[in-house]
Design a protein around this motif. Structure first.
Motif, short mmCIF file in Angstrom:
data_model
loop_
_atom_site.label_atom_id
_atom_site.label_comp_id
_atom_site.label_asym_id
_atom_site.label_seq_id
_atom_site.Cartn_x
_atom_site.Cartn_y
_atom_site.Cartn_z
N MET A 83 -6.39 -0.78 5.30
CA MET A 83 -7.37 -0.99 4.24
C MET A 83 -8.40 0.14 4.20
O MET A 83 -8.81 0.57 3.12
CB MET A 83 -8.06 -2.35 4.42
N HIS A 99 -18.42 -1.92 5.90
CA HIS A 99 -17.59 -2.03 4.71
C HIS A 99 -17.87 -3.32 3.93
O HIS A 99 -18.36 -4.30 4.51
CB HIS A 99 -16.11 -1.98 5.10
N MET A 119 -8.40 -7.87 -2.83
CA MET A 119 -8.43 -6.49 -2.36
C MET A 119 -7.59 -6.30 -1.11
O MET A 119 -6.88 -5.29 -0.97
CB MET A 119 -9.87 -6.06 -2.08
N ARG A 120 -7.64 -7.25 -0.19
CA ARG A 120 -6.96 -7.06 1.10
C ARG A 120 -5.45 -7.31 1.03
O ARG A 120 -4.70 -6.88 1.92
CB ARG A 120 -7.58 -7.96 2.17
N GLY A 143 -6.53 2.85 2.47
CA GLY A 143 -6.18 2.52 1.09
C GLY A 143 -7.37 2.42 0.17
O GLY A 143 -7.29 2.79 -1.01
N GLU A 144 -8.50 1.93 0.67
CA GLU A 144 -9.70 1.80 -0.16
C GLU A 144 -10.55 3.07 -0.15
O GLU A 144 -11.61 3.11 -0.77
CB GLU A 144 -10.54 0.62 0.34
N LYS A 145 -10.06 4.09 0.56
CA LYS A 145 -10.73 5.39 0.62
C LYS A 145 -12.17 5.26 1.11
O LYS A 145 -13.11 5.84 0.56
CB LYS A 145 -10.67 6.10 -0.75
N TRP A 146 -12.34 4.50 2.18
CA TRP A 146 -13.66 4.29 2.76
C TRP A 146 -14.09 5.42 3.67
O TRP A 146 -15.27 5.50 4.05
CB TRP A 146 -13.68 2.96 3.53
N GLN A 195 -7.87 10.92 4.02
CA GLN A 195 -6.89 9.98 4.55
C GLN A 195 -6.51 10.35 5.98
O GLN A 195 -6.26 11.51 6.30
CB GLN A 195 -5.64 9.98 3.67
N TYR A 230 0.87 -1.16 0.00
CA TYR A 230 0.00 0.00 0.00
C TYR A 230 0.91 1.22 0.00
O TYR A 230 1.46 1.61 1.02
CB TYR A 230 -0.91 -0.03 1.24
N TYR A 248 -2.63 -4.82 1.99
CA TYR A 248 -2.63 -4.25 3.33
C TYR A 248 -2.16 -5.22 4.41
O TYR A 248 -2.09 -4.86 5.58
CB TYR A 248 -4.05 -3.76 3.67
#
Length: 438
Positions: free
Chosen positions: A255, A239, A430-431, A258-261, A267, A40, A434
């Motif tokens: 995560m 999520h 996806m994970r 990084g996933e911009k949740w 950030q 990441y 991270y």
């Protein structure tokens, strides 16, 4: 922009890792397996090396030498609960001249991070933040936590459960660093990762550094269950992840960034103190109950499967001494095992209070290697009025309407599990960037 600093051991990264992967390392992993890596890539990265050289396992909180210098001279807040413990032998060798015999005596004793920081260091603690169940971990599931003062340190406690799930700007005012130290159990509907999300969002908005002290996931080898669908997001599932995500709290924080949740993709200024000499396959027995109704290792292993009953009329043993190790109701009369829930710590008014429930005792069942549906399906099949078996909360826990529909349609567990596979494969991909540990 992303601001991430990771304190974690590493060995040289393997040559087949593609260009652009960010290697974050400190110290040696010794005998604990292949390289630890993170790909990441944060635009702004500060490398901080561990000050600990040890061959034994340490949680992030135990790694005192590595983070204490980041807190000294700063105004600090702490998000924690009764699980925020550090081993005595992580403290005394650093600050005191002490005999080995004395160290041996205290090796298995622990004290709370906040109690330590408030008395043994020069850290300026200003306030505490409490998740579900409260700061010392005695409240019922779902019980509103109110602000107050910690009885041991006299520090103010701000509740992050109830109407105030996200720290307000005025609650973070003046803080330089917020420390997050909570033991998670690796399950989507366990609300500590939802608290993490809101804390990260508040820190991002208020430019407060978040220092996450990582801890092992006791269900860390398991990735299973349906992936949450966005329309069913709630505080028990925010999520698009499966019920069992197989990540530590530190990996999960990476995560989220990084996933911009976080809201608008902002950030969080994030630093992570990783566990030392840890691999995902290592068995880990928690030194404290992560919540009042998860009293032991067996309950933690069964929790992902049995918690789905919380969206049905079936008791999971709240109000007994075998919470999340038994299940039943007054209607499941075919079962010889029975129990009677009564009020106790963490369950002031349990389901079927004072009524005999019939069901199963799973306290000696082998720990599940997957999310088990067999107990849920068999209970549904035994229920007389099936139209009243599932409550709306079940869909929030499952993260999808599909699981209820599949059970109602009479699908087998094997066929239901097949419908999860594409989502699980996508999540694992996806994970991957991270993951800190093998």
């Amino acid at each position: 922009m992303s601001y991430t600093s990771i304190l974690t051991p590493s060995k040289p990264i393997s040559s087949n890792i593609c260009l652009g992967i960010l290697l974050v390392g400190i110290g040696l992993l010794h005998s604990c397996g292949p390289a630890k890596r993170i790909n990441y890539a944060a635009p702004k990265e500060t490398m901080v090396k561990s000050k600990v050289k040890s061959t034994r396992f340490l949680t992030g909180a135990d790694n005192v030498k590595s983070y204490l210098s980041l807190l000294k001279g700063k105004k600090v807040g702490v998000v924690s609960n009764q699980t925020g413990l550090i081993a005595y032998d992580s403290i005394y060798p650093i600050y005191d001249t002490i005999s080995q015999s004395h160290l041996d005596l205290i090796a298995h004793k622990r004290m709370h991070l906040v109690d330590y920081l408030a008395t043994k260091t020069h850290v300026e603690l200003t306030r505490l933040f409490a998740p579900e169940h409260g700061f010392r971990g005695t409240a019922d599931a779902g019980e509103t936590i109110i602000d107050g003062k910690d009885s041991k340190t006299n520090l103010p406690i701000i509740s992050l459960y109830g109407d105030n799930k996200k720290p307000k700007s005025e609650q973070l005012a003046g803080l330089d660093v917020l420390v997050f130290d909570i033991q998670d159990v690796g399950v989507r509907f366990y609300t500590y990762i939802s608290t993490l999300h809101y804390v990260m969002e508040a820190c991002a908005e208020n430019k407060v550094t978040l220092l996450v002290l990582d801890r092992p996931n006791p269900n860390g080898t398991l990735v299973d269950g349906p992936v949450l669908e966005k329309e069913y997001s709630s505080f028990v599932g925010m999520h698009p992840i499966p019920v069992l995500h197989g990540m530590t709290i530190g990996e999960y924080a990476l995560m989220i960034n990084g996933e911009k949740w976080l809201k608008d993709g902002i950030q969080c200024p994030l630093k992570i103190v990783a566990c030392e000499n840890y691999t995902r396959e290592m068995p880990y027995s928690l030194p404290a109950k992560p919540s009042p109704n998860l009293p032991n290792d067996q309950s933690i292993k069964l929790y992902p499967s049995l918690c789905l009953f919380e969206g049905t009329p079936i008791s999971v043993g709240r109000g007994t001494n075998k919470q999340f190790q038994i299940y039943g109701s007054p209607q499941l009369l075919a079962h010889p095992f029975s129990f009677t829930p009564l009020p106790n710590l963490g369950a002031k008014d349990p389901l079927y209070n004072g009524k005999e429930c019939c069901g199963e005792d799973l306290s000696f069942e082998p720990a599940p290697k997957q999310l088990e549906l067999k107990w849920l399906i068999s209970s549904y099949n035994e229920w007389e009025d099936k139209s009243k078996f599932f409550t709306p909360f079940f869909t929030k826990l499952a993260g999808t309407k599909q699981l209820q529909q599949q059970i109602e349609a009479g699908m087998s567990e094997e066929d239901i599990r097949k419908t999860w596979q594409a989502g699980l494969a996508a999540f694992k991909t996806m994970r991957t960037p991270y993951l800190i540990y093998n």
